[in-house]
Write an enzyme that holds these catalytic residues in place. Structure first.
Site, mmCIF file in Angstrom:
data_model
loop_
_atom_site.group_PDB
_atom_site.id
_atom_site.type_symbol
_atom_site.label_atom_id
_atom_site.label_comp_id
_atom_site.label_asym_id
_atom_site.label_seq_id
_atom_site.Cartn_x
_atom_site.Cartn_y
_atom_site.Cartn_z
ATOM 1 N N VAL A 69 0.844 -1.192 0.000
ATOM 2 C CA VAL A 69 0.000 0.000 0.000
ATOM 3 C C VAL A 69 0.881 1.245 0.000
ATOM 4 C CG1 VAL A 69 -0.233 0.148 2.541
ATOM 5 C CG2 VAL A 69 -2.051 1.042 1.079
ATOM 6 N N CYS A 70 0.421 2.280 -0.698
ATOM 7 C CA CYS A 70 1.074 3.583 -0.690
ATOM 8 C C CYS A 70 -0.030 4.624 -0.507
ATOM 9 C CB CYS A 70 1.881 3.811 -1.961
ATOM 10 S SG CYS A 70 0.871 3.906 -3.466
ATOM 11 N N ARG A 71 0.171 5.844 -0.940
ATOM 12 C CA ARG A 71 -0.858 6.863 -0.769
ATOM 13 C C ARG A 71 -2.001 6.694 -1.759
ATOM 14 N NH1 ARG A 71 -3.176 11.155 -1.907
ATOM 15 N NH2 ARG A 71 -2.246 12.614 -3.306
ATOM 16 N N GLY B 44 -1.842 4.281 -4.716
ATOM 17 C CA GLY B 44 -1.860 3.013 -5.435
ATOM 18 C C GLY B 44 -0.815 2.907 -6.527
ATOM 19 N N MET C 20 -3.725 4.360 0.598
ATOM 20 C CA MET C 20 -4.151 4.806 1.929
ATOM 21 C C MET C 20 -5.213 5.888 1.848
ATOM 22 S SD MET C 20 -2.881 3.008 4.365
ATOM 23 C CE MET C 20 -3.336 4.043 5.756
#
Length: 119
Positions: free
Chosen positions: A70-72, A74, A98
């Site tokens: 997961v990142c901010r 995608g 996120m």
């Protein structure tokens, strides 16, 4: 059929939460340090994409476990999932990252365990 068997795929935040909260997979947050400190899933493991690209390996206790990256938004997590799959790790990423996680009301904590924000 498991999503993990077909190589890098995508899951929505609710599915990512279910899989990782139940211990079926590990939630790997690939954002940078400042983003992580501002807010992350309470049970996520942190390893920035920049370190993965430089050759960093997953911590030993994660070896052999499926990974949900997961990142901010995608984008970075999609790259991380591909990179991990190339290394033989079963990996998917979270669609919307996120930001979508937070919008769905899933927990976000800061570096001190208090309610956090997605940076």
């Amino acid at each position: 059929m498991s999503l993990f068997r077909r190589g890098p795929g995508r899951v929505d935040p609710a599915e990512a939460d279910r899989r990782t909260a139940e211990g079926d997979a590990v939630l790997l947050d690939v954002r940078e340090d400042a983003e992580w400190k501002a807010g992350h899933a309470p049970y996520a493991v942190h390893l920035p994409l920049s370190r993965l690209v430089e050759g960093a390996q997953l911590p030993g206790h994660l070896e052999g476990k499926p990974v949900v990256a997961v990142c901010r938004s995608g984008n970075r997590s999609q790259k991380a999932a591909r990179l991990l799959a190339e290394r033989g790790v079963e990996a998917v990423d979270v669609t919307g990252g996120m930001a979508a996680w937070e919008r769905q009301g899933l927990p976000v904590r800061d570096g001190r365990g208090r309610p956090g924000t997605v940076a």
